[in-house]
Write a protein that holds these residues in place. Structure first.
Motif, short mmCIF file in Angstrom:
data_model
loop_
_atom_site.label_atom_id
_atom_site.label_comp_id
_atom_site.label_asym_id
_atom_site.label_seq_id
_atom_site.Cartn_x
_atom_site.Cartn_y
_atom_site.Cartn_z
N LEU A 107 34.89 81.81 59.80
CA LEU A 107 34.51 83.30 60.13
C LEU A 107 34.13 83.35 61.68
O LEU A 107 34.52 84.45 62.32
CB LEU A 107 33.30 83.67 59.45
N THR A 108 33.56 82.27 62.27
CA THR A 108 32.86 82.43 63.59
C THR A 108 34.44 82.48 64.48
O THR A 108 34.46 83.00 65.37
CB THR A 108 32.38 80.95 63.86
N ALA A 109 35.43 81.71 63.92
CA ALA A 109 36.63 81.77 64.84
C ALA A 109 37.34 83.02 64.70
O ALA A 109 37.87 83.71 65.82
CB ALA A 109 37.63 80.68 64.22
N TYR A 110 37.33 83.73 63.57
CA TYR A 110 37.96 85.19 63.44
C TYR A 110 37.17 86.11 64.29
O TYR A 110 37.84 86.65 65.16
CB TYR A 110 37.68 85.44 61.87
N PHE A 111 35.86 86.02 64.21
CA PHE A 111 35.03 86.87 65.14
C PHE A 111 35.12 86.70 66.48
O PHE A 111 34.74 87.76 67.46
CB PHE A 111 33.47 87.09 64.65
N ASP A 113 24.83 93.15 54.22
CA ASP A 113 23.65 93.67 53.85
C ASP A 113 23.91 95.18 53.41
O ASP A 113 24.84 95.76 53.94
CB ASP A 113 22.59 93.67 55.04
N GLU A 114 23.49 95.45 52.59
CA GLU A 114 23.47 96.93 51.89
C GLU A 114 24.62 97.27 51.32
O GLU A 114 25.08 98.56 51.51
CB GLU A 114 22.98 97.91 53.08
N GLN A 115 25.42 96.20 51.14
CA GLN A 115 26.98 96.41 50.64
C GLN A 115 26.73 96.92 49.09
O GLN A 115 26.04 96.74 48.43
CB GLN A 115 27.58 94.99 50.49
N ARG A 116 27.83 97.99 48.85
CA ARG A 116 27.85 98.53 47.58
C ARG A 116 28.45 97.34 46.61
O ARG A 116 29.22 96.71 47.01
CB ARG A 116 28.77 99.65 47.77
N HIS A 117 27.90 97.55 45.65
CA HIS A 117 28.26 96.49 44.56
C HIS A 117 27.94 95.06 45.02
O HIS A 117 28.49 94.16 44.34
CB HIS A 117 29.91 96.64 44.11
N ARG A 118 26.88 94.72 45.71
CA ARG A 118 26.30 93.68 45.95
C ARG A 118 25.50 92.96 44.61
O ARG A 118 24.57 93.83 44.22
CB ARG A 118 25.55 93.73 47.23
N VAL A 156 23.36 82.35 54.58
CA VAL A 156 23.62 83.48 55.35
C VAL A 156 23.99 83.03 56.70
O VAL A 156 23.42 82.13 57.37
CB VAL A 156 22.20 84.16 55.40
N MET A 157 24.90 83.94 57.31
CA MET A 157 25.42 83.66 58.77
C MET A 157 25.25 84.98 59.49
O MET A 157 25.33 86.11 58.90
CB MET A 157 26.59 82.76 58.96
N ASP A 158 24.98 84.93 60.64
CA ASP A 158 25.08 86.00 61.56
C ASP A 158 26.55 86.31 62.04
O ASP A 158 27.45 85.43 62.15
CB ASP A 158 24.25 86.13 62.83
N SER A 159 26.64 87.72 62.11
CA SER A 159 28.03 88.24 62.58
C SER A 159 28.15 89.30 63.29
O SER A 159 26.84 89.95 63.23
CB SER A 159 28.99 88.12 61.41
N PRO A 160 29.07 89.99 64.00
CA PRO A 160 28.95 91.19 64.60
C PRO A 160 28.92 92.42 63.66
O PRO A 160 28.44 93.35 64.16
CB PRO A 160 30.51 91.33 65.17
N VAL A 161 29.10 92.16 62.49
CA VAL A 161 28.77 93.47 61.41
C VAL A 161 27.51 93.00 60.79
O VAL A 161 27.31 93.57 59.69
CB VAL A 161 30.18 93.38 60.49
N GLY A 162 26.71 92.16 61.16
CA GLY A 162 25.29 91.96 60.68
C GLY A 162 25.29 90.54 59.67
O GLY A 162 26.44 89.87 59.66
N PRO A 163 24.24 90.28 59.13
CA PRO A 163 24.26 89.03 58.35
C PRO A 163 25.29 89.12 57.22
O PRO A 163 25.48 90.02 56.62
CB PRO A 163 22.76 89.14 57.59
N LEU A 164 25.72 87.91 57.02
CA LEU A 164 26.78 87.91 55.92
C LEU A 164 26.36 86.60 54.96
O LEU A 164 25.90 85.68 55.23
CB LEU A 164 28.09 87.35 56.39
#
Length: 161
Positions: A55-59, A29-34, A6-14
């Motif tokens: 992902l870190t470089a993307y964000f 988190d709370e993703q439909r079809h998770r 699990v990693m932190d991101s601006p859209v919450g934990p991934l």
């Protein structure tokens, strides 16, 4: 064998899920079809280092194209849709209908939408870049606020979640 981290991101934990070291899931988190947590396997950060780095470089705004290996598991049609999603350029959008046209199935916009919603590798396979025929933000497994954030982030004008 599946493992996850699990990693932190601006859209919450991934939650990143790897199968034999290859990314097969990226869930919010709370993703439909998770899927159920039990299928993610044990926590092991070793197999997703490159994914976390990208992902870190993307964000951070320094990466617009991902090049990590992916293992996308779904029907043939779903995999075709998900592969086509990866051709939508950073910062741009397309519609479900346009995506259906590109797949040679012009009347399949609804089926494209259903496949898009079951994308197991969000952000890297950019399902957030697909909008309704009028340009409206319709459906997103991670929730419309996250879709709005990702689209505005890619245009250089991020909105708050």
């Amino acid at each position: 064998m599946r493992t996850h981290t699990v990693m932190d991101s601006p859209v919450g934990p991934l939650t990143l899920v790897a199968s034999d070291g290859v990314l097969c899931g990226l869930y919010m988190d709370e993703q439909r079809h998770r899927p159920a947590e039990e299928i993610f396997g044990p926590r092991d950060d070793r197999h997703t280092h490159d994914v976390i780095e990208q992902l870190t470089a993307y964000f951070d705004g320094g990466l617009t194209d991902f090049d990590v290996p992916l293992a996308m598991h779904g029907t043939e049609f779903q995999r075709r849709v998900w592969t086509e999603l990866t051709t939508i350029p950073y910062g741009e959008t397309t519609t479900y209908g346009e995506l259906a046209e590109r797949l040679g199935r012009p009347s399949a916009a609804r089926a494209v939408g259903l496949a898009n919603g079951k994308n197991p590798i969000s952000i890297i396979v950019p399902c957030h870049r697909v909008v309704g025929s009028t340009g409206s933000l319709t459906g997103y497994g991670g929730g419309l606020p996250r879709k709005r954030y990702l689209l505005s982030f890619e245009k250089g004008t991020p909105v708050l979640l």
